[in-house]
Write a protein that holds these residues in place. Sequence first.
Motif: not given
Lengths: 646, 143
Positions: A535-543, A612-629
Amino acid sequence: MKKSLLFRWFKNISIAKKLYFTVGVMALLIGIELFTLFFSIHTLSSVRAYVEGEGLWSKAQKDASYHLLKYGVWHDEKDYEKFKEFMKVPLGDSKTRKELMKQNPNLQIARQGFIEGRNHPDDVNGMIKLFRRFNSVSFISRAIYYWSEAEPVAMQLIPIGDSLHNEINKASPSPEKINGLLQKINPITEKITVLEDGFSFSLAEGARWLENIILKLLFIIALTVEVSGLLLTISISRSIQKGLSEIISATNSFAKGNLTARAKVFSLDEIGTLAYSFNKMSEKLERSILELEQAQNKFKGLLESAPDAIIIMDNEGIIKLVNAQAEKLFEYNRNDLLSQPISLLVVDNSKNLNTEPEKLFFKLSQMQRLILDVHGRKKNGHEFPIEINFNPLQTEDGLLVSVAIRDISDRKYLKELERKNIELEQFVYIASHDLQEPLNTITSFISLIEEEHKDKLDKEGSAYIDYIRESANRMTMLITDILEYSRIGRKSKFEVVDCNEIVRQVILDMNATLTETNAKITYDKLPVIKGYPIEIRLLFQNLISNAVKFQKKNISPNIKILACEENEYWHFTVEDNGIGIDEKHQDKIFVIFQRLHNVRKYDGTGIGLAHCKKIIELHHGKIWVESVMDVGSKFHFTLPKMEKNS
Amino acid sequence: MKKKLSCILLIEDNEFTNIFNQKLIKNLDITEQICVTESGKEGLDFLISKGRFEGNGVSCPNPDIIFLDINMPGMNGWEFIEEFKEIKKNKPISSKIVMLTTSPNPDDEQKAKLIAEIIAFKRKPLTKVIINEIITEHFPDFA
């Protein structure tokens, strides 16, 4: 001052000593009284001896006078001898009187004189003492005066006797001369009689005075004995009573609950010691009771702060104590629960045990921990699933049982939810599998048509075939993604994962794409964590693939992966220089199948970030984004740190 | 004229897949014979000449390749392999198994690697590319 000192001393000696003291004082006073009595009897007896002595003296003088007269008449020498014999009495008494009148009398001579005066030898000593002791007392001195006056008068008889004897023994006695001498005797006797009366009266008066004095003295002493005895007794019994009643009242007050009740200490005797001991005891008791109360308060505090509803019941199942949580859980008022049977609140649904619930609970409470198929019942009758936990409690009221009750409705609901979730994932898995098969058939035969019948198709027909194949491919991708999504966290093992290694492998796998897009990826010192490696691998791969995919035209992707410690977490960031995400869409991107762009522009199923969100939640972490167009996006996520000892 | 394999056995419950796979292999012209069975049980019967295949003189009870589907009603792919191993103890069968699956599962793939008879674990649909890869790798004489 001296008196108060004595008083204080007396107050503080022991009761036994007080009693000895009292008896001692009484004995002393009685001794004094006896001595006084003895002294007075002795003195009175001496007075009596004087009266007797006076009688003897007077009789001797009269007898002497009589024999002298007789001698003058009859000239018998025998009478003259008797006269001299009788005259020895006043002479002896005179000898004593003269001796005693001296400054330092010879008592031997004085005694001799009284005995010659025919006094009884037993009386002599007392007579001498009376003379010496009381000669200054008016009555006695007057009597002595009469005695000393009478004495020379009586002594005049002696020269008369001598002259008479001379005359009678002459060859020719002259009767005239003899008569002349005889006539002198009677007046002497008369004179002495007057003086004797004076002596007797004085002595009698002295005796009466003495009796009076002695009676008064005896009376006073007797009174003193009685009064002092009475006073001492009253004082001692009072002080005992005062001390005792103080102790009794303090004891009663203490027994009634006044823990500060103390007995006043009035003295240092046994009662005072008792009061002091009582005070010490009550002080200790007070401290112990306070400590007990504190312990009880602590217990109550614990009881009230416990997260569970706690009920304390006796071995009959009668409720003795409940905490606030119990009130809340069962919606009862505390007072409505006390003295009620526990079956009011707890319903045994198993029914297979033919025991009264109260006794059953009690029996079961002997075991350490126990979960039954029981329900709680609220005041309004509503029943709910509970977990129940018994603990025996040894108390001064006997064996009690503490019953901890927890509402497990939520837990049951969660379990149900978990079960449904698993069912759903199973369903997704089977559904996607079963969907895949006909899809495979479609793609297979499309390829066959293309291969074997291409020449029979016109341009339009070929385009249709293309659309079908493209749609089928897309559907295959979607189904594969759903399948993968449903499989996240299933059957995978929690392991030590080196993020550096994971990222290195992902980059290696994506090599073709990265080269094609001329992407640059930098990462430095990523942590080692505990997680699901696939799952961690999938997380990095997706991002990383997202960062590469959503890129502006003609600009090479530049991706930075960083991690820093933040309390118990690692805070990761994956930063790119891509197209960015509009703020209003930033929440949407983590929801499954949410796409922001046309498939033709940026392909994909819209499931990557949901992964990614499901994986992070599985690990009891949080995910969010900061972005400028048009500037880029920065994806943040946290993963828990590995525990040092694991 | 290149050398041909003597026999390929397909074990697959989906009729269309069987038609397609048969056509694909036939078009490639790599084998003398393609046999189709529609369940694990039938596959076993084929190997020991029982049931449908009893006494009808099947010429190749020892196929070179068995394309085996995992997910089948009744006996699935894994159960078939267990039975296959039993048969091998008494019969000189040297067939190599290629497992085919619709939904690739990493656990299954892992499991397959531990079984010596399985030479490949592939995702459906079967393609020319896949078949050619297998021939090149495991049957170089027939490439």
